[in-house]
Every structure is written in structure tokens, then in C-alpha cells.
Motif scaffolding. Structure first.
Motif, short mmCIF file in Angstrom:
data_model
loop_
_atom_site.label_atom_id
_atom_site.label_comp_id
_atom_site.label_asym_id
_atom_site.label_seq_id
_atom_site.Cartn_x
_atom_site.Cartn_y
_atom_site.Cartn_z
N VAL A 7 35.10 37.95 33.08
CA VAL A 7 34.94 38.07 34.53
C VAL A 7 35.84 39.21 35.01
O VAL A 7 37.03 39.22 34.73
CB VAL A 7 35.34 36.77 35.25
N GLU A 8 35.24 40.14 35.74
CA GLU A 8 36.01 41.25 36.31
C GLU A 8 35.81 41.23 37.82
O GLU A 8 34.85 41.78 38.34
CB GLU A 8 35.56 42.58 35.72
N ALA A 9 36.72 40.56 38.51
CA ALA A 9 36.62 40.46 39.97
C ALA A 9 38.00 40.19 40.54
O ALA A 9 38.58 39.13 40.33
CB ALA A 9 35.66 39.36 40.37
N ALA A 10 38.52 41.17 41.26
CA ALA A 10 39.83 40.98 41.91
C ALA A 10 39.69 39.97 43.03
O ALA A 10 38.66 39.89 43.70
CB ALA A 10 40.31 42.33 42.45
N GLY A 11 40.74 39.19 43.23
CA GLY A 11 40.74 38.23 44.31
C GLY A 11 40.19 36.87 43.95
O GLY A 11 40.02 36.01 44.83
N LEU A 12 39.89 36.63 42.67
CA LEU A 12 39.38 35.33 42.24
C LEU A 12 40.37 34.66 41.29
O LEU A 12 41.05 35.33 40.52
CB LEU A 12 38.04 35.48 41.53
N GLN A 13 40.40 33.33 41.35
CA GLN A 13 41.12 32.56 40.35
C GLN A 13 40.11 32.15 39.28
O GLN A 13 39.05 31.60 39.58
CB GLN A 13 41.75 31.31 40.97
N VAL A 14 40.44 32.46 38.03
CA VAL A 14 39.55 32.18 36.90
C VAL A 14 40.21 31.13 36.02
O VAL A 14 41.31 31.33 35.51
CB VAL A 14 39.28 33.46 36.08
N MET A 15 39.52 29.99 35.85
CA MET A 15 40.07 28.88 35.06
C MET A 15 39.16 28.59 33.87
O MET A 15 38.04 28.11 34.04
CB MET A 15 40.21 27.63 35.95
#
Length: 298
Positions: free
Chosen positions: A152-160
């Protein structure tokens, strides 16, 4: 007539304090900012609310009347917050989820069945979306959470990250590829494939990788589920690339051979995407906690 709740709460603080300065301090405002807000409130109501002198402030008759109404309004606001805080703990509410094909068809139905059975007041809107649309939906607030496979390449997201799966090739027993232990995507393209319907995230993902090696994906038939792919494969209609979890499950009841895909992208990390975990309603956090292998903070 429009009332700002912050102004009403400020007025209560001032009305219950001996001076405007102390009331402003309780509202975390400077005296000048508080005075400007009260003057604007007086202009809106077209009446004087405070008598101001060197000793402090005193409510006018109109101010006394407003103080009564302001207290009633703010009490109802507090009741509203309390009611929805109770409901939002995890027992009621609505959750929207954007997820990829594997999540929608494989593991989420079982997870959601148990989750919803324990929470009769919860409803869920589950939508299958492409990876880019899942990311965009979480970013712009169209969905409460997203479930995606791969990087996942997206600034501003929390990735769990919550689990790992891999893509494998399934062929029928006796197929000429059945003796292979590992196989590349390119080697599979000599055969007709069975795939999911148009718009599915897995089909889009596979087409991207086929195009990168400069070839085409020969589709004999497209179906709506991994089970349907496996049934077609078992019948000798073609071969299919599906998640290993689905292949193993259907291999228990069907005559299938599973072959490992010799591609770096075949191993796929499953992740939950949110904008800000702590800002989500308790119902959504409870679902995330159900999916995660380790506890999610409340």
C-alpha cells in the motif's frame, strides 16, 4: 436564528463566573476573544446580555433568560453525546467496508457472521472494490475501513497487517502441469484460464502482471466465486490462479492439484486501512479487533 454551541458554552462559563476573564479562562479563550464572541451574540439577539463594570460582569434580565436556555440546550447535547457514546461502544452502528475479492468472498463472510450475530444493532455495507478505489475511499472518508492485499502506497493512512496469503495455480488431477512443484506466470499462459468476473480485484491484478511480460491472458470462462473456478478446473475446463486458502479448502472435496507460483508478487500481505484508528466509532474498532491477530487499542 443560528446559535453556535461554543458560544452558548462560553456564555454559561461567564454567567457562572464573577468576571469575564475567569469565564474566558474556563473556556480556554483570551478575554478579548471571549468579549468579541459575547458582543456578536448580543448583536444576533439584538439585546444586551451583560452589564460590564470594573468589578466584573452581571447578567441582564435577558442574560438570565439566555443562561436558563443555554444550560438546557447544553444538557441535551451532553445527553445526546452520552447516548451515542453508549451505542457506539460496539453494540450498535453502521459500518461501511471496501474490500478486495478475496476478503469479500472468502474470509469476511465468516468473520462478519459471528460479529453481527453478537451485535443485533450493527449493520454492514460490504462492497467489493479495486485496490486503488479502496485506498481512495478510505482517504476521502467514503468508507470506514478498507481491506486490501499487497503493498500500500498512500500517505495519511494507517496500515495494519493482519494475515498473509499467496496466489497458487490450480489444475485438475492428471493435467500435464500437475507434476510441477513451482511454475511461473508466463508458463501458465500457454493454457486457457478460468477467472473471476470483470471488475474483480484479482482479475485486474493478474492482467496487470500479464501485460508486464508482454502477453495476453486467454480466458475460457469467467465465474463469480473461487468455488466455481475450482469446479471448472476439476472438470478439466481450464486452469485457475486463486488464493492458497481457497485452493486448500476446495481441495478437500474436489480432485485438484495446487502448484506454487514462482513469482515475488504471489505472496500477498492482507492489511486493514483506516485514516485514524482512535477516531473511529467503537463498532468499527471492535470489528478491526476481531480481524487482528493481536488486540487493537480501544
Amino acid at each position: 436564528m443560528h446559535f453556535d454551541l461554543a458560544d452558548l458554552r462560553l456564555f454559561i462559563h461567564i454567567g457562572e463566573s464573577p468576571s469575564l476573564t475567569q469565564g474566558a479562562r474556563r473556556a480556554f479563550l483570551s478575554p478579548a476573544a471571549a468579549s468579541a464572541r459575547i458582543k456578536a451574540l448580543e448583536q444576533q439577539l439584538d439585546t444586551r446580555l451583560l452589564y460590564r463594570d470594573s468589578r466584573g460582569v452581571e447578567l441582564t434580565p435577558a442574560g438570565q433568560k439566555l443562561l436558563v436556555h443555554a444550560r438546557l440546550i447544553m444538557r441535551q447535547v451532553d445527553y445526546l453525546k452520552a447516548d451515542f457514546t453508549h451505542l457506539g461502544a460496539d453494540s450498535a452502528g453502521h459500518i461501511r467496508i471496501f474490500a478486495n475479492t478475496t476478503a469479500v468472498t472468502e474470509f469476511l463472510p465468516e468473520v462478519l457472521a459471528g460479529f453481527l450475530a453478537e451485535r443485533p444493532g450493527v449493520s454492514v455495507d460490504l462492497q467489493e472494490r479495486l485496490s486503488r478505489d479502496i485506498v481512495r475511499g478510505v482517504l476521502d472518508g467514503s468508507t470506514d475501513m478498507g481491506i486490501i492485499a499487497g503493498p500500500v502506497e498512500a500517505a495519511g493512512l494507517q496500515v495494519m497487517h493482519f494475515s498473509t496469503d499467496r496466489l497458487v495455480l490450480t489444475v485438475p488431477v492428471g493435467h500435464e502441469l500437475a507434476q510441477c512443484k513451482r511454475i511461473s506466470l508466463k508458463q501458465t499462459l500457454a493454457f486457457q484460464h478460468i477467472a473471476l468476473h470483470e471488475g474483480s480485484t484479482l482479475l485486474s491484478f493478474l492482467r496487470e502482471h500479464v501485460e508486464r511480460i508482454g502477453q495476453g491472458l486467454s480466458l475460457r470462462i469467467q465465474v463469480s466465486s473461487f468455488e466455481a473456478i475450482c469446479r471448472m478446473v476439476e472438470a478439466g475446463v481450464g486452469i485457475g490462479i486463486i488464493p492458497e486458502s481457497a485452493a486448500l479448502r476446495h481441495s478437500r472435496t474436489m480432485r485438484l492439484v495446487t502448484i506454487e507460483l514462482d513469482e515475488p508478487w504471489a505472496v500477498r500481505e492482507r492489511s486493514i486501512l483506516v485514516r485514524e484508528l482512535e477516531a473511529l466509532p467503537g463498532t468499527v474498532r471492535a470489528l478491526i479487533a476481531t480481524l487482528m491477530p493481536t488486540p487493537v487499542p480501544d
